[in-house]
Design a protein around this motif. Sequence first.
Motif, PDB file in Angstrom:
ATOM      1  N   GLU A  57       1.067  -1.189  -0.050  1.00 42.25           N
ATOM      2  CA  GLU A  57      -0.004  -0.131   0.030  1.00 42.25           C
ATOM      3  C   GLU A  57       0.917   1.261  -0.050  1.00 42.25           C
ATOM      4  N   PHE A  58       0.452   2.317  -0.599  1.00 48.59           N
ATOM      5  CA  PHE A  58       1.158   3.510  -0.776  1.00 48.59           C
ATOM      6  C   PHE A  58       0.364   4.565  -1.151  1.00 48.59           C
ATOM      7  N   TYR A  59       0.977   6.152  -1.034  1.00 50.36           N
ATOM      8  CA  TYR A  59       0.045   7.243  -1.692  1.00 50.36           C
ATOM      9  C   TYR A  59       0.726   7.639  -2.512  1.00 50.36           C
ATOM     10  N   LEU A  60       0.145   8.276  -3.459  1.00 57.11           N
ATOM     11  CA  LEU A  60       0.346   9.089  -4.397  1.00 57.11           C
ATOM     12  C   LEU A  60       0.049  10.573  -4.077  1.00 57.11           C
ATOM     13  N   VAL A  61       0.911  11.595  -3.768  1.00 58.58           N
ATOM     14  CA  VAL A  61       0.758  12.789  -3.119  1.00 58.58           C
ATOM     15  C   VAL A  61       1.317  13.985  -3.884  1.00 58.58           C
ATOM     16  N   ALA A  62       0.740  14.979  -3.674  1.00 58.30           N
ATOM     17  CA  ALA A  62       1.111  16.372  -4.154  1.00 58.30           C
ATOM     18  C   ALA A  62       2.806  16.410  -3.740  1.00 58.30           C
ATOM     19  N   ARG A  63       3.549  17.122  -4.686  1.00 57.77           N
ATOM     20  CA  ARG A  63       4.833  17.493  -4.241  1.00 57.77           C
ATOM     21  C   ARG A  63       4.841  18.118  -2.855  1.00 57.77           C
ATOM     22  N   ASN A  64       6.116  17.869  -2.196  1.00 56.56           N
ATOM     23  CA  ASN A  64       5.958  18.362  -0.922  1.00 56.56           C
ATOM     24  C   ASN A  64       7.661  18.578  -0.514  1.00 56.56           C
ATOM     25  N   ILE A  65       8.113  19.819  -0.770  1.00 55.76           N
ATOM     26  CA  ILE A  65       9.378  20.101  -0.477  1.00 55.76           C
ATOM     27  C   ILE A  65       9.662  20.986   0.898  1.00 55.76           C
ATOM     28  N   GLY A  84      -5.806   9.053  -2.698  1.00 59.28           N
ATOM     29  CA  GLY A  84      -4.850   8.693  -3.370  1.00 59.28           C
ATOM     30  C   GLY A  84      -3.810   7.740  -2.904  1.00 59.28           C
ATOM     31  N   GLN A  85      -4.558   6.696  -2.303  1.00 57.09           N
ATOM     32  CA  GLN A  85      -3.821   5.679  -1.849  1.00 57.09           C
ATOM     33  C   GLN A  85      -4.131   4.286  -2.629  1.00 57.09           C
ATOM     34  N   LEU A  86      -3.071   3.734  -3.032  1.00 53.18           N
ATOM     35  CA  LEU A  86      -3.401   2.463  -3.780  1.00 53.18           C
ATOM     36  C   LEU A  86      -2.706   1.250  -3.205  1.00 53.18           C
ATOM     37  N   GLU A  87      -3.041   0.111  -3.876  1.00 51.39           N
ATOM     38  CA  GLU A  87      -2.475  -1.137  -3.155  1.00 51.39           C
ATOM     39  C   GLU A  87      -2.031  -1.904  -4.770  1.00 51.39           C
ATOM     40  N   ILE A  88      -0.793  -2.615  -4.524  1.00 50.89           N
ATOM     41  CA  ILE A  88      -0.353  -3.587  -5.359  1.00 50.89           C
ATOM     42  C   ILE A  88      -0.143  -5.019  -4.953  1.00 50.89           C
ATOM     43  N   ASN A  89      -0.814  -5.828  -5.520  1.00 48.16           N
ATOM     44  CA  ASN A  89      -0.556  -7.162  -4.990  1.00 48.16           C
ATOM     45  C   ASN A  89       0.571  -8.173  -5.998  1.00 48.16           C
ATOM     46  N   LEU A  90       1.305  -8.811  -5.143  1.00 47.54           N
ATOM     47  CA  LEU A  90       2.213  -9.579  -5.811  1.00 47.54           C
ATOM     48  C   LEU A  90       1.976 -11.021  -5.799  1.00 47.54           C
ATOM     49  N   ARG A  91       2.387 -11.764  -6.906  1.00 48.77           N
ATOM     50  CA  ARG A  91       2.023 -13.245  -7.000  1.00 48.77           C
ATOM     51  C   ARG A  91       2.949 -13.849  -5.799  1.00 48.77           C
ATOM     52  N   HIS A  92       2.471 -14.770  -5.243  1.00 48.73           N
ATOM     53  CA  HIS A  92       3.229 -15.804  -4.159  1.00 48.73           C
ATOM     54  C   HIS A  92       4.385 -16.301  -4.869  1.00 48.73           C
ATOM     55  N   GLY A  93       5.422 -16.498  -4.071  1.00 41.69           N
ATOM     56  CA  GLY A  93       6.766 -17.309  -4.289  1.00 41.69           C
ATOM     57  C   GLY A  93       7.937 -17.296  -3.157  1.00 41.69           C
ATOM     58  N   ASP A  94       9.135 -17.371  -3.590  1.00 40.92           N
ATOM     59  CA  ASP A  94       9.794 -17.409  -2.866  1.00 40.92           C
ATOM     60  C   ASP A  94      10.495 -16.353  -2.045  1.00 40.92           C
ATOM     61  N   PRO A  95      10.432 -16.018  -0.719  1.00 36.29           N
ATOM     62  CA  PRO A  95      10.436 -15.074   0.128  1.00 36.29           C
ATOM     63  C   PRO A  95      11.548 -14.062  -0.341  1.00 36.29           C
ATOM     64  N   VAL A  96      12.940 -14.582  -0.876  1.00 32.93           N
ATOM     65  CA  VAL A  96      13.998 -13.472  -1.096  1.00 32.93           C
ATOM     66  C   VAL A  96      13.724 -13.103  -2.472  1.00 32.93           C
ATOM     67  N   LYS A  97      13.159 -13.711  -3.432  1.00 30.69           N
ATOM     68  CA  LYS A  97      12.648 -13.122  -4.431  1.00 30.69           C
ATOM     69  C   LYS A  97      11.761 -12.137  -4.434  1.00 30.69           C
ATOM     70  N   LEU A  98      10.657 -12.315  -3.748  1.00 35.13           N
ATOM     71  CA  LEU A  98       9.633 -11.386  -3.452  1.00 35.13           C
ATOM     72  C   LEU A  98      10.089 -10.117  -2.598  1.00 35.13           C
ATOM     73  N   ALA A  99      11.047 -10.425  -1.754  1.00 39.92           N
ATOM     74  CA  ALA A  99      11.574  -9.209  -1.042  1.00 39.92           C
ATOM     75  C   ALA A  99      12.336  -8.439  -1.953  1.00 39.92           C
ATOM     76  N   ASP A 100      13.054  -8.949  -2.921  1.00 41.65           N
ATOM     77  CA  ASP A 100      13.791  -8.355  -3.882  1.00 41.65           C
ATOM     78  C   ASP A 100      13.111  -7.315  -4.762  1.00 41.65           C
ATOM     79  N   GLU A 101      11.824  -8.040  -5.266  1.00 43.62           N
ATOM     80  CA  GLU A 101      10.631  -7.150  -6.133  1.00 43.62           C
ATOM     81  C   GLU A 101      10.209  -6.069  -5.315  1.00 43.62           C
ATOM     82  N   VAL A 102       9.864  -6.319  -3.912  1.00 43.40           N
ATOM     83  CA  VAL A 102       9.226  -5.111  -3.182  1.00 43.40           C
ATOM     84  C   VAL A 102      10.523  -3.908  -3.112  1.00 43.40           C
ATOM     85  N   PHE A 103      11.618  -4.324  -2.761  1.00 43.93           N
ATOM     86  CA  PHE A 103      12.866  -3.542  -2.768  1.00 43.93           C
ATOM     87  C   PHE A 103      12.878  -2.741  -4.053  1.00 43.93           C
TER      88      PHE A 103
END
Length: 453
Positions: free
Chosen positions: A144-152, A211-230
């Motif tokens: 889950e994450f937000y798309l927000v207006a630029r904030n400097i 502005g909050q969205l969620e992306i779901n990833l397919r299940h799999g190997d923990p290291v590979k999925l952590a790499d993908e989130v990274f």
Amino acid sequence: MTTDWTESLPESAQAFLEGRKLDEVECIISDLPGIARGKAVPATKFARQKNFHLPDSIFFQTITGDWSDANDSDGFIEKDMILTPDMSTATAAPWTGDWTLQVIHDACDRHGKPVPYSPRNVLKRVVDLYHAQGWEPVVAPEMEFYLVARNIDPAKDIKPMMGRSGRPAAARQAYSMTAVDEFGPVIDDIYDFAEAQGFEIDGITQEGGAGQLEINLRHGDPVKLADEVFYFKRLIREAALRHDCFATFMAKPIADEPGSAMHIHHSILDRETGKNLFSGPQGGETDAFFQFIGGLQAYMPAAIAVQAPYVNSYRRYVKDHAAPINLEWGRDNRTTGIRIPLSGPEARRVENRLAGMDCNPYLGIAASLACGYLGLMEERWPSKQFKGDAYEGEGDIPRTLGEALDTFEEATALHEVLGPEFARVYGIVKRTEYNEFLQVISPWEREHLLLNV
């Protein structure tokens, strides 16, 4: 590494480079917060090198860039780590101006031993413990994450981004396709970047926040999925910047909106048979299923310091506001911290809803798996299944970072799974960050205390 090393790249990386000349390779590694650290080198140099060096002190820095006193008995001498590329992680950096690949590296010391506080190594350590029992852990993260207006200007509140219609993103429009359409150009780039990187998105939905969205990833190997989130965190930020907005993974970026979680779904397979350990021969729930839940209930209070790593993380745990404050478990119940989703026996899984999206994906997944592992090894049994609205309870997780760190620092059984040296360094770094925060006077304090006390 030979001059034709690109021929052994993952299929998506080869497709990205087809008919093009590779210019640069970004050699990266995750630090404790999950920031990509490393070096960018010309492709010709990368082809000639087997590894490169970075000082181990990158794991002793706080999120502000200050230094903690987490060095070992050798003192703060910034020893070089030997970083070796994992070529299975080679993927495009499609937002760059030239043809660039990213490659995640593994960190070892001068004696060839894994650096114990490198987050990827921590997760590998936990996965290896499962393997030693003949088990294959499987995870599926939700981001889950937000798309927000630029904030400097940090003094100003974070605002929702301006949508395609010219109006600010609306809140309380969960699962609205119209709301998703508002962010169409950003989402298009997210899809394009993900495709270029070879990542499979299971779905994108609008969540309850503005502005909050969620992306779901397919299940799999923990290291590979952590790499993908990274990788995904960087990918999403880059897509947002192309459209004059920011993507933020803060746990609670906007005061009156829901927080952002990284829900983690877990199952465990028998390595020999491929069968789900959570389901018996007749499709019923096994002892392992209940013991995994029991482990989460017993050890998650200590693991919260890893899954909710900042002072802001605890602002997400708000009663009746789309975030669990409890360790109850229930079937198809989103008010419980531990949820059993609807599924058939083969796909039976346990969802941890407590981790925030601000956690390091390697460490967040490692901590969750570690709790389940301890439950299995100790044959812990969970409390009775909760039925009804779990928000009605008072909660049973730490509510501040200081309290969470106290609990984490006493959890020797959890340390043994994650690694005692990691636990030592992590605790010191997070204490340093917490003390830095306590030196800052907030607008609330100036408003209400300046003339009233």
